[in-house]
Each structure stands twice: as structure tokens, then as C-alpha cells.
Write an enzyme that holds these catalytic residues in place. Structure first.
Site, PDB file in Angstrom:
ATOM      1  N   GLY A  12      23.202  29.149  78.278  1.00  0.00           N
ATOM      2  CA  GLY A  12      23.662  28.585  79.543  1.00  0.00           C
ATOM      3  C   GLY A  12      22.956  27.315  79.975  1.00  0.00           C
ATOM      4  N   ARG A  91      34.536  33.039  72.616  1.00  0.00           N
ATOM      5  CA  ARG A  91      35.798  33.736  72.368  1.00  0.00           C
ATOM      6  C   ARG A  91      36.931  32.730  72.408  1.00  0.00           C
ATOM      7  NH1 ARG A  91      35.776  39.244  73.400  1.00  0.00           N
ATOM      8  NH2 ARG A  91      37.990  39.173  73.865  1.00  0.00           N
ATOM      9  N   ASN A 107      36.384  22.433  77.655  1.00  0.00           N
ATOM     10  CA  ASN A 107      35.378  22.982  76.746  1.00  0.00           C
ATOM     11  C   ASN A 107      34.460  21.853  76.318  1.00  0.00           C
ATOM     12  OD1 ASN A 107      34.115  24.884  74.983  1.00  0.00           O
ATOM     13  ND2 ASN A 107      35.278  24.039  73.270  1.00  0.00           N
ATOM     14  N   HIS A 109      32.120  20.720  73.022  1.00  0.00           N
ATOM     15  CA  HIS A 109      31.936  21.058  71.609  1.00  0.00           C
ATOM     16  C   HIS A 109      30.883  20.122  71.002  1.00  0.00           C
ATOM     17  CE1 HIS A 109      33.004  22.649  67.704  1.00  0.00           C
ATOM     18  NE2 HIS A 109      32.921  21.419  67.247  1.00  0.00           N
TER      19      HIS A 109
HETATM   20  C1  GRF Z   1      26.726  23.992  73.195  1.00  0.00           C
HETATM   21  O1  GRF Z   1      26.158  23.345  72.096  1.00  0.00           O
HETATM   22  C2  GRF Z   1      28.204  23.718  73.239  1.00  0.00           C
HETATM   23  O2  GRF Z   1      28.562  22.505  72.645  1.00  0.00           O
HETATM   24  C3  GRF Z   1      28.786  24.856  72.446  1.00  0.00           C
HETATM   25  O3  GRF Z   1      27.959  25.957  72.729  1.00  0.00           O
HETATM   26  C4  GRF Z   1      26.659  25.506  73.073  1.00  0.00           C
HETATM   27  C5  GRF Z   1      26.292  26.163  74.366  1.00  0.00           C
HETATM   28  O4  GRF Z   1      24.952  25.941  74.717  1.00  0.00           O
HETATM   29  N1  GRF Z   1      30.175  25.056  72.808  1.00  0.00           N
HETATM   30  P1  GRF Z   1      24.375  26.449  76.096  1.00  0.00           P
HETATM   31  O5  GRF Z   1      24.614  27.957  76.176  1.00  0.00           O
HETATM   32  O6  GRF Z   1      25.058  25.720  77.194  1.00  0.00           O
HETATM   33  O7  GRF Z   1      22.913  26.138  76.039  1.00  0.00           O
END
Ligand code: GRF
Length: 201
Positions: A12, A91, A107, A109
């Protein structure tokens, strides 16, 4: 004021960056709800620490993916959510969920899409040997990391990089990019035309 929900399965840190940006007044909205599919997700504790409603929904309590997504959508609708921000939510959303919030789900990524979609975007980039990777904020559609790109930021790969060091720098970039994209949404500055997401001046 737009009402934002963040869905997260893990640490998070993106959620934290979003919450900090809201507190600084850098996002014209409020985080009204955080949902996780993992009981021990640090994201839930981060939300609670800042007085944000945090909800754990156990996928095993539901008959299948569709029923689970229905439960999430019910919570989001009840909380009158305008924007759903996925932040490490591990998910794939069902079409039912995506259709319930058209162009209202984002989202983040850890690669420059369409390169290296799916799991392990950082590992994939390192293994491929690219010299530049980065992160992408995009709207969520029915596919896996295929929706219209909202913002991207490049991160150079250096020779000594491991997955951890590279991911660390990508994370730093994500923590700038995601709040910026969310703020654009909250100010009604995003307009999707076909595959292109335009920023209204
Ligand atoms: C991030 O690297 C994001 O790009 C990917 O999942 C990771 C989440 O990291 N979708 P966090 O839980 O916000 O530290």
C-alpha cells in the site's frame, strides 16, 4: 469533491502516496474507502491510521469471482464512489465490475505499457534488457493492462540494477504519477477518445 476508493492487496505505498497527496490538498477529492482481498494487507492499516474506512472482503466467502466483484461493487455504490483506484490489487476484475464503473477505474502498472503487462513487469523489463522502463497509469478495461493510457513516466535501467533497486525507483515514480492522474480525474480533465486519453487544458 470526488469520492475515491482504493483497492489494494499488499504494502500500500501507492495508497499512502495518494492519502498524503489528499492531505496536502494536491488531489481535489477524498479517499472514502479502502478495500483489500488480503486480511493482513498493510494497506488496510495505513488507511485505518489515517481514519479512512478500511474493509477486508475475503474472496473465499463468496461463490465465485462474479459474486465477489458484486460484493465490492455494492460497497462502492453504497459509498457513492466516483473513482476506483487499483493500487497493487492482485485480482483481475470481471466484466461486471468494469461495466459498473465505465472509465472510472484506474490502475498503476510498473512498466511502460504496452511493454511487459501482467505480473512481474519489473522482472520482465530487467530480463529483457531494456534500457528504459517506467510506470503507467491507465483506465481499466476488460483486458489485462490494456486500457487507455493516462500518464506515463520513464525510469532508466542502470547496469547494477536488481529487481529490488529498479522496483524501488519505479515506486518513487509511481508515487508522483498516480496522485497526479487522480487529481486530473477529480478536476474532470480526462477525456477518452478511442484508445487515446486526452488531458483537457
Ligand atoms: C506497484 O508496483 C504497482 O505498479 C503494482 O503493484 C505495486 C503495488 O505497490 N500494480 P504498493 O502496494 O502500492 O506498494
Amino acid at each position: 469533491m470526488k469520492r475515491i476508493a482504493v483497492l489494494a492487496s499488499g504494502r500500500g505505498t501507492n495508497l499512502e502516496a495518494i492519502l498524503e497527496a489528499v492531505e496536502r490538498g494536491d488531489i481535489a477529492g477524498e479517499v472514502a474507502l479502502v478495500i483489500s482481498d488480503q486480511e493482513t494487507a498493510q494497506a488496510l492499516q495505513r488507511a485505518e491510521r489515517r481514519g479512512v474506512k478500511a474493509l477486508y472482503l475475503n474472496p473465499k466467502d463468496y461463490g465465485g469471482r462474479e459474486q465477489y466483484d458484486q460484493a465490492i461493487v455494492d460497497q462502492l455504490k453504497e459509498a457513492r464512489i466516483d473513482l476506483v483506484a487499483l493500487a497493487g490489487f492482485m485480482r483481475l476484475l470481471t466484466p461486471f465490475f468494469v461495466n459498473a464503473f465505465p472509465q472510472q477505474i484506474m490502475n498503476i502498472h510498473p512498466s511502460l505499457l504496452p511493454a511487459f503487462p501482467g505480473l512481474d513487469g519489473v522482472e520482465q523489463a530487467l530480463a529483457y534488457g531494456v534500457k528504459v522502463t517506467g510506470c503507467t497509469v491507465h483506465f481499466v478495461d476488460q483486458g489485462l493492462d490494456t486500457g487507455p493510457v493516462i500518464l506515463q513516466e520513464a525510469v532508466p535501467v542502470i547496469q547494477q540494477d536488481t529487481v529490488e533497486t529498479l522496483h524501488q525507483r519505479i515506486h518513487a515514480s509511481e508515487h508522483r504519477l498516480y496522485p497526479t492522474a487522480i487529481d486530473l480525474f477529480c478536476n474532470d480533465k480526462l477525456k477518452v477518445e478511442g484508445r487515446r486519453c486526452m488531458i483537457i487544458e
